[in-house]
Design a protein around this motif. Structure first.
Motif, PDB file in Angstrom:
ATOM      1  N   HIS A 403      46.700  43.161  52.858  1.00 14.80           N
ATOM      2  CA  HIS A 403      46.417  41.743  53.072  1.00 14.80           C
ATOM      3  C   HIS A 403      45.314  41.546  54.121  1.00 14.80           C
ATOM      4  N   LYS A 404      45.487  42.260  55.240  1.00 13.51           N
ATOM      5  CA  LYS A 404      44.566  42.184  56.367  1.00 13.51           C
ATOM      6  C   LYS A 404      43.123  42.596  55.986  1.00 13.51           C
ATOM      7  N   TYR A 405      43.003  43.418  54.958  1.00 13.97           N
ATOM      8  CA  TYR A 405      41.679  43.939  54.582  1.00 13.97           C
ATOM      9  C   TYR A 405      41.089  43.196  53.386  1.00 13.97           C
ATOM     10  N   GLY A 406      41.792  42.163  52.914  1.00 11.89           N
ATOM     11  CA  GLY A 406      41.258  41.344  51.825  1.00 11.89           C
ATOM     12  C   GLY A 406      41.535  41.895  50.437  1.00 11.89           C
ATOM     13  N   VAL A 407      42.620  42.627  50.279  1.00 17.50           N
ATOM     14  CA  VAL A 407      42.958  43.161  48.948  1.00 17.50           C
ATOM     15  C   VAL A 407      43.132  42.003  47.952  1.00 17.50           C
ATOM     16  N   THR A 408      42.699  42.235  46.720  1.00 18.07           N
ATOM     17  CA  THR A 408      42.841  41.214  45.669  1.00 18.07           C
ATOM     18  C   THR A 408      43.628  41.803  44.499  1.00 18.07           C
ATOM     19  N   LEU A 409      44.045  40.930  43.603  1.00 24.44           N
ATOM     20  CA  LEU A 409      44.764  41.413  42.416  1.00 24.44           C
ATOM     21  C   LEU A 409      43.845  42.304  41.573  1.00 24.44           C
ATOM     22  N   GLU A 410      42.576  41.931  41.495  1.00 25.58           N
ATOM     23  CA  GLU A 410      41.623  42.733  40.701  1.00 25.58           C
ATOM     24  C   GLU A 410      41.490  44.143  41.280  1.00 25.58           C
ATOM     25  N   LYS A 411      41.460  44.229  42.620  1.00 26.51           N
ATOM     26  CA  LYS A 411      41.351  45.554  43.260  1.00 26.51           C
ATOM     27  C   LYS A 411      42.600  46.384  42.948  1.00 26.51           C
ATOM     28  N   LEU A 412      43.760  45.747  43.047  1.00 21.48           N
ATOM     29  CA  LEU A 412      45.003  46.472  42.739  1.00 21.48           C
ATOM     30  C   LEU A 412      44.936  47.081  41.348  1.00 21.48           C
ATOM     31  N   VAL A 413      44.468  46.276  40.386  1.00 24.41           N
ATOM     32  CA  VAL A 413      44.404  46.758  38.999  1.00 24.41           C
ATOM     33  C   VAL A 413      43.405  47.909  38.886  1.00 24.41           C
ATOM     34  N   SER A 414      42.297  47.791  39.584  1.00 26.17           N
ATOM     35  CA  SER A 414      41.305  48.868  39.527  1.00 26.17           C
ATOM     36  C   SER A 414      41.870  50.169  40.110  1.00 26.17           C
ATOM     37  N   TRP A 415      42.490  50.086  41.280  1.00 28.90           N
ATOM     38  CA  TRP A 415      42.987  51.304  41.967  1.00 28.90           C
ATOM     39  C   TRP A 415      44.214  51.903  41.305  1.00 28.90           C
ATOM     40  N   TRP A 416      45.058  51.026  40.766  1.00 30.11           N
ATOM     41  CA  TRP A 416      46.364  51.503  40.285  1.00 30.11           C
ATOM     42  C   TRP A 416      46.476  51.604  38.763  1.00 30.11           C
ATOM     43  N   SER A 417      45.512  51.030  38.026  1.00 32.03           N
ATOM     44  CA  SER A 417      45.644  51.075  36.562  1.00 32.03           C
ATOM     45  C   SER A 417      44.366  51.562  35.878  1.00 32.03           C
ATOM     46  N   GLU A 418      43.265  50.821  36.097  1.00 34.50           N
ATOM     47  CA  GLU A 418      42.043  51.150  35.337  1.00 34.50           C
ATOM     48  C   GLU A 418      41.528  52.554  35.631  1.00 34.50           C
ATOM     49  N   LYS A 419      41.313  52.849  36.914  1.00 32.80           N
ATOM     50  CA  LYS A 419      40.719  54.146  37.279  1.00 32.80           C
ATOM     51  C   LYS A 419      41.682  55.294  36.978  1.00 32.80           C
ATOM     52  N   PRO A 420      42.973  55.157  37.308  1.00 32.02           N
ATOM     53  CA  PRO A 420      43.898  56.249  36.955  1.00 32.02           C
ATOM     54  C   PRO A 420      43.969  56.498  35.444  1.00 32.02           C
ATOM     55  N   ALA A 421      43.907  55.419  34.635  1.00 32.91           N
ATOM     56  CA  ALA A 421      43.944  55.596  33.174  1.00 32.91           C
ATOM     57  C   ALA A 421      42.761  56.452  32.744  1.00 32.91           C
ATOM     58  N   LYS A 422      41.627  56.170  33.354  1.00 33.52           N
ATOM     59  CA  LYS A 422      40.411  56.905  32.998  1.00 33.52           C
ATOM     60  C   LYS A 422      40.542  58.377  33.405  1.00 33.52           C
ATOM     61  N   LEU A 423      41.041  58.618  34.601  1.00 33.77           N
ATOM     62  CA  LEU A 423      41.192  60.005  35.070  1.00 33.77           C
ATOM     63  C   LEU A 423      42.097  60.798  34.123  1.00 33.77           C
TER      64      LEU A 423
END
Ligand SMILES: NC(=O)N[C@H]1NC(=O)NC1=O
Ligand SMILES: [Zn+2]
Ligand SMILES: [Zn+2]
Length: 503
Positions: A403-423
Motif C-alpha cells: 500500500h505504502k509503495y503504491g501497489v495497484t490491482l494491475e501490478k498484482l495481476v502482472s506479478w502474480w498471474s501474467e508473468k508467472p504464467a509466461k514463465l
C-alpha cells in the motif's frame, strides 16, 4: 424387411456402434465436468458479475461468462442487458475479480515428507489464498524430482489430492546435468522446466550445481524452450566469533549469508546466461533467478544482463517485502530463510525495483517443515530449518505491505498471474480474457482481518508461519479453478479436482 435392407443394416453396424459410443462418451464426460463434489456451484455455465473485473487492458464493471471451465465471454456493464438467457448469475458487487494467482515456487513436500506439508493441505491453503495454479519444486519431497521415474511418483501422489492445478519443476543436479538422455526423459515426461541450487540445498538427494552444469542444462532446455530456475547463492568463507555472535540473534544469521553470496552466484550465472541471447548456443532457453533478496549489486548485475539481451528474469518473495532484519525477534526462527531477510533500506529498494519492473514477478517460496525442525525452544538461527511458510497469505501480504509503495490491482495481476504464467509456459492462464481457463479469485481489497487462531488456516503447521499474529488487508471470498468454485466464504469443495499440468 427385405434381405437387401438387412444386409445394408448389418454392413452399417460398425458405424452405428461407433456413433452410439460417441454419444455415450460425450454424455459421461459432460457428467464428470459438472460433478458437484468438485464445485460448490451446481452449474457448468454461469456469469460472474462485479464492479471491478481486472482485465489485461482495464478494470471494468461488467460480467464474465464461464462455460465448461473456460471464460467464454466478457461484457461491460453498459452492454450487459439481455445477455443472461437463463444462465445463472453470481453477483459479487464491489469485490475484485481477477485471475487466480500462479505461484511458480512452492515446496509441497509430497511424496516423502508429508509430515511437513503435502498436496492436500498445501493446495487447500493455496485456494483459500486465491492461488489457482502452483508449480511444485523438485526438492523437499522424497525422492527429489530428478528423473522421469521420480516425476511419475509426484504425478501419482497428486492424483485426486490437489485442489488447484499443479505443475512440476524438475531438478538439475550433477547426476543428470551431463546425461542428456536422462534430462530429456525428464523433460519429455512433462516437467515445465528445471531448477538448480548454487549452494547446498539442505536436502541430501539434491546436490548443488555450478556454471558448468548450468551451461549443459541450458543447452538442453533451449530445444524445449523451457526455463531454468536457479537458487543463486554461492558460499564464501565466513568467520563467526565464538561467544560474541549469539546464534539466537538474527544479526548473527545475517552475517553467515551476506549479499556477496548472491552477487557471486549471479556473477557466475551471467557467464552462461549470455548463451541464451538471440543467435547464442542456448537461444530459446531462459534463466530465472528465484527469491532475490539483495536489491543492490545483485540486482544491478541482473539489470545489466537484461540490457545485454540475456533471456533472464527474476522473482522476489513477499517475506523480503514485508519484513526487515531489524524487526526480527530474538530466537524467532519462523523468519529464517535463505537468502536471508535483509535490512530495511534493502527492502525499500526491493519495492522500488518491483514497482519499476526490474523485478519481474513474485512467488511464495513456501517452504515449511515439521515444527520441531524450527527449534523454537533453543531459537538457534544457525541450526533451525530455513524456510518461510506463507502459501495462504501471499495475496493479502503483497497488498497490505504494498500500500505504502503504491501497489495497484494491475501490478498484482502482472506479478502474480501474467508473468508467472509466461514463465511456466501456461498461455491459457494468467488473465481474465475470452478463451482463457476460468481460474479466478474474488476478493475484498478493503477488508481487514487478524491472522490469529480464529482465522481458518489450512497450512499443515500454522505455528511455523511468521505471518501469524499480523493484521492484514484483503480478504479472499471465492476461488474458481477450471470453472469449479473450489473455495467460497471459508469452505472448500468436497473433492480435490485440480489437474496436474504437464508440458
Ligand atoms: N530446501 C529448501 O526448501 N530451501 C529453501 N528454504 C529457504 O529458505 N530457501 C530455500 O531455498
Ligand atoms: Zn531456494
Ligand atoms: Zn524454494
Amino acid at each position: 424387411m427385405e434381405s437387401g435392407t438387412w444386409r445394408l443394416l448389418i454392413s452399417m453396424m460398425p458405424l452405428i456402434l461407433y456413433l452410439l459410443f460417441i454419444l455415450y462418451s460425450n454424455h459421461t464426460s459432460q457428467k464428470s465436468t459438472t460433478s458437484s463434489s468438485c464445485s460448490l456451484l451446481p452449474h457448468d455455465r454461469y456469469w460472474i458479475v462485479s464492479k471491478r473485473i481486472v482485465t489485461p487492458h482495464e478494470i471494468i464493471s461488467g460480467a464474465v461468462e464461464i462455460n465448461g471451465g473456460r471464460i467464454i465471454s466478457l461484457v461491460k456493464e453498459k452492454d450487459w442487458h439481455g445477455q443472461v438467457k437463463n444462465v445463472p448469475v453470481i453477483d459479487y458487487g464491489q469485490a475484485v475479480v481477477m485471475p487466480g494467482l500462479i505461484d511458480v515456487h512452492a515446496h509441497l513436500d509430497d511424496p516423502g515428507r508429508t509430515e511437513w506439508e503435502g498436496f492436500p493441505s498445501g493446495t487447500k491453503a493455496a485456494v483459500a489464498g486465491g492461488i489457482t495454479t502452483l508449480i511444485d519444486m523438485p526438492l523437499n519431497s522424497f525422492p527429489s524430482t530428478v528423473s522421469e521415474e521420480t516425476l511419475k511418483l509426484k504425478i501419482e501422489a497428486a492424483k485426486g489430492r490437489i485442489f488447484v492445478n499443479v505443475g512440476f519443476w524438475g531438478g538439475l543436479v550433477p547426476e543428470n546435468a551431463f546425461n542428456a538422455s536422462m534430462l530429456e526423459n525428464l523433460l519429455n515426461a512433462g516437467v515445465l522446466g528445471l531448477k538448480s541450487f548454487m549452494c547446498p540445498s539442505g536436502i541430501n538427494d539434491f546436490p548443488m550445481t555450478d556454471a558448468s552444469h548450468i551451461k549443459e542444462g541450458l543447452s538442453i532446455l533451449a530445444k524445449y524452450k523451457r526455463p531454468l530456475l536457479v537458487h543463486a547463492e554461492k558460499q564464501e568463507e565466513i568467520e563467526l566469533n565464538d561467544g560474541v555472535d549469539d546464534p539466537r540473534s538474527y544479526s548473527t544469521y545475517l552475517k553467515t549469508r551476506p549479499p556477496s553470496w548472491e552477487e557471486a552466484a549471479i556473477r557466475e550465472l551471467l557467464t552462461v546466461s549470455k548463451d541464451t541471447r538471440i543467435g547464442g548456443p542456448a537461444e530459446g532457453a531462459h534463466l530465472h533467478i528465484v527469491h532475490l533478496s539483495d536489491s543492490r549489486s545483485s540486482l544491478e548485475l541482473i539489470k545489466e544482463a537484461k540490457g545485454s539481451g540475456d533471456r533472464i528474469t527474476v522473482e522476489t518473495c513477499p517475506h523480503y517485502l514485508a519484513f526487515s532484519a531489524e524487526e526480527i525477534p530474538e530466537g524467532d526462527t519462523r523468519f529464517k530463510c535463505a537468502p536471508p531477510i535483509r535490512d530495511a533500506p534493502n527492502k525499500e529498494k526491493l519495492w522500488e525495483a518491483l514497482m519499476d519492473g526490474h523485478i519481474d514477478m513474485l512467488s511464495s517460496d513456501h517452504s515449511p517443515s515439521a515444527p520441531e525442525l524450527k527449534l523454537f525452544a533453543e531459537g538457534d538461527f544457525l541450526k533451525a530449518w530455513g524456510g518461510i511458510s506463507s502459501l495462504q497469505f501471499v495475496l493479502p501480504v503483497t497488498w497490505s505491505y504494498g500500500h505504502k509503495y503504491g501497489v495497484t490491482l494491475e501490478k498484482l495481476v502482472s506479478w502474480w498471474s501474467e508473468k508467472p504464467a509466461k514463465l511456466a509456459g501456461q498461455d491459457m492462464k494468467g488473465a481474465i480474457a475470452v478463451g482463457k481457463d476460468a481460474d479466478i479469485v474474488v476478493w475484498e481489497p478493503e477488508e481487514e482481518f487478524d491472522l490469529n487462531e480464529n482465522h481458518h488456516v489450512h497450512l499443515k503447521h500454522p505455528s511455523i508461519s511468521a505471518y501469524m499474529g499480523s493484521r492484514l488487508t484483503g480478504k479472499v471470498m471465492a476461488t474458481f479453478v477450471n470453472g469449479n468454485l473450489v473455495f467460497d466464504d471459508g469452505k472448500h469443495a468436497p473433492d480435490a479436482c485440480g489437474t496436474t499440468i504437464l508440458a
